[in-house]
Design a protein around this motif. Structure first.
Motif, PDB file in Angstrom:
ATOM      1  N   VAL A  98       0.876  -1.173   0.000  1.00 27.99           N
ATOM      2  CA  VAL A  98       0.000   0.000   0.000  1.00 27.99           C
ATOM      3  C   VAL A  98       0.914   1.224   0.000  1.00 27.99           C
ATOM      4  O   VAL A  98       1.365   1.673   1.056  1.00 27.99           O
ATOM      5  N   PRO A  99       1.226   1.778  -1.169  1.00 29.89           N
ATOM      6  CA  PRO A  99       2.268   2.801  -1.239  1.00 29.89           C
ATOM      7  C   PRO A  99       1.883   4.171  -0.706  1.00 29.89           C
ATOM      8  O   PRO A  99       2.735   4.918  -0.246  1.00 29.89           O
ATOM      9  N   GLY A 100       0.601   4.521  -0.750  1.00 34.01           N
ATOM     10  CA  GLY A 100       0.240   5.896  -0.366  1.00 34.01           C
ATOM     11  C   GLY A 100      -1.077   5.965   0.368  1.00 34.01           C
ATOM     12  O   GLY A 100      -2.035   6.542  -0.131  1.00 34.01           O
ATOM     13  N   TYR A 101      -1.150   5.373   1.549  1.00 29.36           N
ATOM     14  CA  TYR A 101      -2.428   5.309   2.260  1.00 29.36           C
ATOM     15  C   TYR A 101      -2.854   6.649   2.830  1.00 29.36           C
ATOM     16  O   TYR A 101      -4.006   7.028   2.762  1.00 29.36           O
ATOM     17  N   SER A 102      -1.925   7.390   3.435  1.00 30.99           N
ATOM     18  CA  SER A 102      -2.225   8.725   3.960  1.00 30.99           C
ATOM     19  C   SER A 102      -0.920   9.400   4.331  1.00 30.99           C
ATOM     20  O   SER A 102      -0.483   9.333   5.482  1.00 30.99           O
ATOM     21  N   PRO A 103      -0.285  10.060   3.375  1.00 37.41           N
ATOM     22  CA  PRO A 103       0.974  10.740   3.683  1.00 37.41           C
ATOM     23  C   PRO A 103       0.832  11.740   4.825  1.00 37.41           C
ATOM     24  O   PRO A 103       1.734  11.904   5.634  1.00 37.41           O
ATOM     25  N   GLY A 295       2.683   6.357  13.515  1.00 41.04           N
ATOM     26  CA  GLY A 295       2.506   7.434  12.559  1.00 41.04           C
ATOM     27  C   GLY A 295       1.366   7.189  11.586  1.00 41.04           C
ATOM     28  O   GLY A 295       0.688   8.128  11.156  1.00 41.04           O
ATOM     29  N   PHE A 296       1.125   5.932  11.229  1.00 39.83           N
ATOM     30  CA  PHE A 296       0.078   5.584  10.270  1.00 39.83           C
ATOM     31  C   PHE A 296      -1.306   5.556  10.904  1.00 39.83           C
ATOM     32  O   PHE A 296      -2.318   5.479  10.193  1.00 39.83           O
ATOM     33  N   PHE A 297      -1.387   5.640  12.223  1.00 40.26           N
ATOM     34  CA  PHE A 297      -2.586   5.208  12.954  1.00 40.26           C
ATOM     35  C   PHE A 297      -3.649   6.306  13.040  1.00 40.26           C
ATOM     36  O   PHE A 297      -3.875   6.911  14.092  1.00 40.26           O
ATOM     37  N   THR A 298      -4.297   6.564  11.912  1.00 38.21           N
ATOM     38  CA  THR A 298      -5.460   7.443  11.883  1.00 38.21           C
ATOM     39  C   THR A 298      -6.598   6.696  11.194  1.00 38.21           C
ATOM     40  O   THR A 298      -6.373   5.729  10.447  1.00 38.21           O
ATOM     41  N   ARG A 299      -7.801   7.150  11.442  1.00 36.60           N
ATOM     42  CA  ARG A 299      -8.968   6.501  10.828  1.00 36.60           C
ATOM     43  C   ARG A 299      -8.869   6.537   9.302  1.00 36.60           C
ATOM     44  O   ARG A 299      -9.133   5.540   8.623  1.00 36.60           O
ATOM     45  N   GLU A 300      -8.479   7.697   8.773  1.00 35.26           N
ATOM     46  CA  GLU A 300      -8.392   7.826   7.324  1.00 35.26           C
ATOM     47  C   GLU A 300      -7.349   6.890   6.732  1.00 35.26           C
ATOM     48  O   GLU A 300      -7.559   6.276   5.675  1.00 35.26           O
ATOM     49  N   ALA A 301      -6.225   6.765   7.413  1.00 30.35           N
ATOM     50  CA  ALA A 301      -5.161   5.885   6.918  1.00 30.35           C
ATOM     51  C   ALA A 301      -5.591   4.426   6.958  1.00 30.35           C
ATOM     52  O   ALA A 301      -5.346   3.667   6.006  1.00 30.35           O
ATOM     53  N   LEU A 302      -6.239   4.010   8.029  1.00 29.16           N
ATOM     54  CA  LEU A 302      -6.669   2.614   8.138  1.00 29.16           C
ATOM     55  C   LEU A 302      -7.732   2.285   7.086  1.00 29.16           C
ATOM     56  O   LEU A 302      -7.760   1.167   6.545  1.00 29.16           O
ATOM     57  N   GLU A 303      -8.610   3.241   6.804  1.00 27.71           N
ATOM     58  CA  GLU A 303      -9.600   3.025   5.749  1.00 27.71           C
ATOM     59  C   GLU A 303      -8.908   2.832   4.402  1.00 27.71           C
ATOM     60  O   GLU A 303      -9.274   1.934   3.627  1.00 27.71           O
ATOM     61  N   ALA A 304      -7.908   3.661   4.118  1.00 26.50           N
ATOM     62  CA  ALA A 304      -7.186   3.556   2.847  1.00 26.50           C
ATOM     63  C   ALA A 304      -6.386   2.263   2.769  1.00 26.50           C
ATOM     64  O   ALA A 304      -6.350   1.603   1.726  1.00 26.50           O
TER      65      ALA A 304
END
Length: 328
Positions: A98-103, A295-304
């Motif tokens: 998953v290269p760009g889930y939520s920069p 760092g990745f752990f946001t709702r938007e990132a997990l959805e992506a």
């Protein structure tokens, strides 16, 4: 297609289950156990497995997965330095990420680390809870009109650059493969180290970037620099970082990743004694802020992450091009 998910937490199941009905061709089974040579045998009967950044997907694990008939490794993250790509290629196992889930998720956390370590908000919180409202030990520095150095100018690095500009900072960038379309002032690595008041690491971990931050590069930095790493722990030589901290080189250090990360990184070890002297030393410094690779752990990132991972699986199942395939 049957997919075995390794190392899953409740939040993984929540976000993947929410969109799984949109992919009727896929079936998921969750395992709390992480992927390793010992647990790879559990993949018998599954065409694909899904793993995270803290999984052991070295040569022995890949060999075991091949024996079980696995054809696809789905990485539900951007990084893949823990995958032996030579072995996957040898056995014809595809790897997709998953290269760009939520920069912005990672970049915002990087700035949060910089601000917390700089302004000692973690210490202030504890002091105020104990009715101590003194300002001793809480002095920080302005970021306004200072220089930010971004090492690695991909999507996350550029998101961090935008944040730094919002603080009124001059932004320098260094990348082994500069993007001429980026609105950033590229300089050499030595120039960035020498001029930056805040250095934030956003490059992948490769043979070329391993221990990019070491005794030599630290010596080239300004005294009183702020260093942040939300990328990979192996970018920093931890022993030499500690040496620099002890010598007073750094005003503050923020780490979301560290060299000694392993399969325990997302586990609750509050009832045990730390086995790592390196981590204990890092935690002992008042100007160091450490978080647990969140760092990745946001709702938007997990959805992506959930959607792109299942899109990768569906594309493989349908025989379509794997746009997020990882190759050597």
């Amino acid at each position: 297609m049957n997919i075995l998910f390794y190392g899953t937490k409740k939040y993984d199941e929540e976000f993947f289950d929410a969109i799984l009905p949109e992919y009727p061709e896929l079936s998921i089974h969750y395992l709390e156990a992480n992927l390793s040579p010992e647990t790879a045998a559990l993949a018998a009967g599954y065409e694909a497995i899904c793993a995270f950044v803290n999984a052991n997907i070295g040569a022995e694990t890949v060999e075991q997965l091949h024996r079980q008939g696995v054809k696809l490794i789905l990485m539900r993250c951007a990084g893949y330095n823990n995958v032996d790509l030579k072995k996957t290629a040898e056995y014809g196992i595809k790897v997709a990420r998953v290269p760009g889930y939520s920069p912005e998720a990672v970049a915002e956390h990087a700035m949060a680390l910089a601000l917390t370590a700089n302004r000692h908000t973690h210490k202030a919180y504890i002091k105020c809870r104990e009715n101590d409202f003194s300002l001793n030990g809480l002095m920080g520095v302005d970021l306004y009109k200072k220089t930010a150095g971004i090492i690695g100018t991909g999507k996350i690095g550029m998101a961090m650059a935008r944040i730094c500009r919002g603080f009124g900072m001059r932004v320098l960038g260094y990348d082994m493969y500069p993007n001429p379309n980026n609105d950033i002032e590229y300089v050499t690595l030595d120039e960035l180290l020498a001029q930056s008041d805040l250095i934030s690491l956003h490059c992948p971990l490769t043979e070329q970037t391993h221990h990019l931050i070491n005794r030599e590069s630290i010596a080239k930095m300004k005294d009183g620099v702020i260093l942040v790493n939300t990328s990979r722990g192996g970018l920093v030589n931890t022993e030499e970082l500690i040496e620099g901290i002890r010598k007073g080189k750094f005003f503050a250090v923020g780490l979301d990743v560290y060299e000694e990360e392993n399969d325990k990184v997302y586990e609750d070890l509050s009832g045990t004694i730390l086995q790592s002297s390196t981590m204990a030393r890092l935690l002992s410094f008042p100007n160091v802020m450490v978080t647990s690779h969140q760092g990745f752990f946001t709702r938007e990132a997990l959805e992506a992450i959930s959607r792109i991972t299942l899109e990768n699986a569906a594309a493989f199942e349908k025989g379509e091009t794997l746009v997020n395939e990882v190759t050597k």
